[in-house]
Design a protein around this motif. Sequence first.
Motif, PDB file in Angstrom:
ATOM      1  N   LYS A   1       1.003  -1.956  -0.030  1.00 29.11           N
ATOM      2  CA  LYS A   1       0.058  -0.100   0.290  1.00 29.11           C
ATOM      3  C   LYS A   1       0.836   1.195  -0.033  1.00 29.11           C
ATOM      4  O   LYS A   1       2.340   1.083   0.076  1.00 29.11           O
ATOM      5  N   PRO A   2       0.578   2.489  -1.023  1.00 26.01           N
ATOM      6  CA  PRO A   2       1.154   3.447  -0.328  1.00 26.01           C
ATOM      7  C   PRO A   2       1.415   4.373   0.840  1.00 26.01           C
ATOM      8  O   PRO A   2       0.609   4.220   1.923  1.00 26.01           O
ATOM      9  N   MET A   3       2.819   4.475   1.442  1.00 23.82           N
ATOM     10  CA  MET A   3       3.096   4.969   2.562  1.00 23.82           C
ATOM     11  C   MET A   3       3.122   6.156   1.738  1.00 23.82           C
ATOM     12  O   MET A   3       2.369   6.830   3.288  1.00 23.82           O
ATOM     13  N   ALA A   4       3.315   7.360   1.352  1.00 24.98           N
ATOM     14  CA  ALA A   4       3.809   8.328   1.126  1.00 24.98           C
ATOM     15  C   ALA A   4       3.639   9.218  -0.584  1.00 24.98           C
ATOM     16  O   ALA A   4       4.420   8.255  -1.413  1.00 24.98           O
ATOM     17  N   ILE A   5       3.458   9.853  -0.814  1.00 27.87           N
ATOM     18  CA  ILE A   5       3.390   9.808  -2.456  1.00 27.87           C
ATOM     19  C   ILE A   5       3.932  11.701  -1.996  1.00 27.87           C
ATOM     20  O   ILE A   5       3.970  12.700  -1.665  1.00 27.87           O
ATOM     21  N   LEU A   6       5.199  11.874  -3.603  1.00 31.13           N
ATOM     22  CA  LEU A   6       5.459  13.662  -3.419  1.00 31.13           C
ATOM     23  C   LEU A   6       5.697  14.076  -4.431  1.00 31.13           C
ATOM     24  O   LEU A   6       5.935  12.635  -6.031  1.00 31.13           O
ATOM     25  N   ARG A   7       4.374  15.114  -5.055  1.00 34.96           N
ATOM     26  CA  ARG A   7       4.355  15.296  -6.215  1.00 34.96           C
ATOM     27  C   ARG A   7       5.167  16.247  -6.561  1.00 34.96           C
ATOM     28  O   ARG A   7       5.040  17.505  -5.512  1.00 34.96           O
ATOM     29  N   GLU A   8       5.836  17.127  -7.752  1.00 37.27           N
ATOM     30  CA  GLU A   8       6.594  18.092  -8.120  1.00 37.27           C
ATOM     31  C   GLU A   8       6.414  18.888  -9.033  1.00 37.27           C
ATOM     32  O   GLU A   8       5.783  18.110 -10.003  1.00 37.27           O
ATOM     33  N   HIS A   9       5.823  19.644  -8.807  1.00 41.08           N
ATOM     34  CA  HIS A   9       5.234  20.735 -10.296  1.00 41.08           C
ATOM     35  C   HIS A   9       5.251  22.036 -10.689  1.00 41.08           C
ATOM     36  O   HIS A   9       4.929  22.763  -9.428  1.00 41.08           O
TER      37      HIS A   9
ATOM     38  N   ASN B   1       7.653  23.900  -8.821  1.00 34.58           N
ATOM     39  CA  ASN B   1       8.562  24.163  -7.672  1.00 34.58           C
ATOM     40  C   ASN B   1       7.242  24.112  -6.659  1.00 34.58           C
ATOM     41  O   ASN B   1       7.505  25.183  -5.566  1.00 34.58           O
ATOM     42  N   ILE B   2       6.169  23.921  -7.139  1.00 33.10           N
ATOM     43  CA  ILE B   2       4.968  23.383  -5.988  1.00 33.10           C
ATOM     44  C   ILE B   2       5.207  22.135  -5.743  1.00 33.10           C
ATOM     45  O   ILE B   2       5.239  20.999  -6.107  1.00 33.10           O
ATOM     46  N   VAL B   3       5.072  21.693  -4.186  1.00 33.12           N
ATOM     47  CA  VAL B   3       4.871  20.528  -4.424  1.00 33.12           C
ATOM     48  C   VAL B   3       3.912  20.098  -3.215  1.00 33.12           C
ATOM     49  O   VAL B   3       4.086  20.290  -2.098  1.00 33.12           O
ATOM     50  N   THR B   4       3.782  18.431  -3.713  1.00 29.32           N
ATOM     51  CA  THR B   4       2.965  17.977  -2.769  1.00 29.32           C
ATOM     52  C   THR B   4       2.865  16.817  -1.723  1.00 29.32           C
ATOM     53  O   THR B   4       3.585  16.177  -2.760  1.00 29.32           O
ATOM     54  N   TRP B   5       2.338  16.981  -1.066  1.00 30.08           N
ATOM     55  CA  TRP B   5       2.593  15.435   0.073  1.00 30.08           C
ATOM     56  C   TRP B   5       1.568  14.870   0.603  1.00 30.08           C
ATOM     57  O   TRP B   5       0.536  15.521   0.855  1.00 30.08           O
ATOM     58  N   LEU B   6       1.650  13.678   0.456  1.00 24.69           N
ATOM     59  CA  LEU B   6       0.549  12.716   1.190  1.00 24.69           C
ATOM     60  C   LEU B   6       1.334  11.364   1.454  1.00 24.69           C
ATOM     61  O   LEU B   6       2.191  10.832   1.022  1.00 24.69           O
ATOM     62  N   GLY B   7       0.194  11.067   3.294  1.00 24.22           N
ATOM     63  CA  GLY B   7       1.240  10.671   3.571  1.00 24.22           C
ATOM     64  C   GLY B   7       0.562   9.208   4.516  1.00 24.22           C
ATOM     65  O   GLY B   7      -1.289   9.699   5.022  1.00 24.22           O
ATOM     66  N   TRP B   8       0.334   8.428   4.647  1.00 25.88           N
ATOM     67  CA  TRP B   8      -0.710   7.017   5.703  1.00 25.88           C
ATOM     68  C   TRP B   8       0.041   6.733   7.018  1.00 25.88           C
ATOM     69  O   TRP B   8       1.016   5.839   6.166  1.00 25.88           O
ATOM     70  N   ASP B   9      -0.564   6.689   8.065  1.00 24.71           N
ATOM     71  CA  ASP B   9      -0.005   5.636   8.810  1.00 24.71           C
ATOM     72  C   ASP B   9      -0.019   4.174   8.778  1.00 24.71           C
ATOM     73  O   ASP B   9      -1.053   3.781   7.452  1.00 24.71           O
ATOM     74  N   ALA B  10       0.652   3.339   9.698  1.00 31.89           N
ATOM     75  CA  ALA B  10       0.187   2.108   9.804  1.00 31.89           C
ATOM     76  C   ALA B  10      -0.496   0.857   9.680  1.00 31.89           C
ATOM     77  O   ALA B  10      -1.266   0.190   9.117  1.00 31.89           O
ATOM     78  N   SER B  11      -1.874   1.942   9.995  1.00 33.62           N
ATOM     79  CA  SER B  11      -3.222   1.914   9.954  1.00 33.62           C
ATOM     80  C   SER B  11      -3.942   2.153   8.747  1.00 33.62           C
ATOM     81  O   SER B  11      -5.362   1.594   8.643  1.00 33.62           O
ATOM     82  N   GLY B  12      -3.113   2.738   8.201  1.00 32.64           N
ATOM     83  CA  GLY B  12      -4.084   3.355   6.568  1.00 32.64           C
ATOM     84  C   GLY B  12      -4.762   4.395   6.621  1.00 32.64           C
ATOM     85  O   GLY B  12      -5.664   4.450   6.126  1.00 32.64           O
ATOM     86  N   THR B  13      -4.128   4.997   7.356  1.00 38.23           N
ATOM     87  CA  THR B  13      -5.333   6.647   7.949  1.00 38.23           C
ATOM     88  C   THR B  13      -3.940   7.868   7.181  1.00 38.23           C
ATOM     89  O   THR B  13      -3.081   7.525   7.385  1.00 38.23           O
ATOM     90  N   LEU B  14      -5.087   8.861   6.813  1.00 35.99           N
ATOM     91  CA  LEU B  14      -4.271   9.920   6.294  1.00 35.99           C
ATOM     92  C   LEU B  14      -3.787  10.132   6.855  1.00 35.99           C
ATOM     93  O   LEU B  14      -4.774  11.455   7.207  1.00 35.99           O
ATOM     94  N   ILE B  15      -2.665  11.194   6.999  1.00 37.13           N
ATOM     95  CA  ILE B  15      -1.626  12.178   8.118  1.00 37.13           C
ATOM     96  C   ILE B  15      -1.186  13.088   7.403  1.00 37.13           C
ATOM     97  O   ILE B  15      -1.096  14.047   8.335  1.00 37.13           O
ATOM     98  N   LEU B  16      -0.663  12.497   5.950  1.00 32.24           N
ATOM     99  CA  LEU B  16      -0.007  14.168   5.643  1.00 32.24           C
ATOM    100  C   LEU B  16      -0.810  14.434   4.784  1.00 32.24           C
ATOM    101  O   LEU B  16      -1.105  13.918   3.939  1.00 32.24           O
TER     102      LEU B  16
END
Length: 291
Positions: free
Chosen positions: A235-243, A245-260
Amino acid sequence: MRQMNNFARVSALTMSVAFLAACGDASAPASKPAAIAPAQTAATPAAPQFATAINGDLRVSGLTQLPKGIQLSIRLLDFSDPSQVAPVVAEINEPAPALLPHRFRLGYDAGKINAEGRYAVQAALLAGTAPLYSTAQPMPVLTQGAGEQVVLELVRGGAEAATQMAPTDKLKKDFAELEGKIGGFRRVMGERIDEKVTIGWDAFVSTDGVRFAREQIDTGESSAISFKYAFVNGKPMAILREHRNIVTWLGWDASGTLILNDRQGAPISDAEVADLQQQAMALYGLAKQKG
């Protein structure tokens, strides 16, 4: 004879003086006893007693006895705000039990619990300040479907130190550390088509499966869109998108809850989160086929 009488009177007087010196003058007021030091008289404040408590069992696989000098730490932590170091709601710090498993009770103030919040228990066996064993991940309790009964399985090392960081900071740190290891993983490459655009990608496979992937989309503009994905347990742990100079972060904890969820200080929409998560899983599937 006169000398003998004088000697007797002197002896009697000497004995009387000695007796009074030993017993004190009955007519003199009794001296006050020395004041007892406050540390001896002041009672140690009792630990707060709460009607509500976390109850559970503490275990270490293969370990049933503990030597003297080990300290037990059990803490109830508030993870409601993942951008902050989790505050301690309640804790136990005491000598560790001689025998395992160990049944514990961690009282807490129910007035400090928000039904919408997120809470977890972290336990550790410490030698000084160094954790010998601790829970691999804080164990959710009280809210979000979790209760007051837990079983804490401690592993060597564990996550005790990790709770000293904000969960989102730790997630970014884990992402960076994983990216730094991809040179030691097996690399697979391929292409995918998205809206008539051919996109090249590469992914990195360890003994645990696909762990990291990258892709870059050329939009025909002066800059491309770069994506990096970290995976754990499929499963995705984190996603980093850059375009641009705009940075987008997504991240999930061990339970799958979106925390970032952050793009330049603001979250992206739920629909965009779902799109990026789907994009990550599509690439994961392609990499798994080649891995």
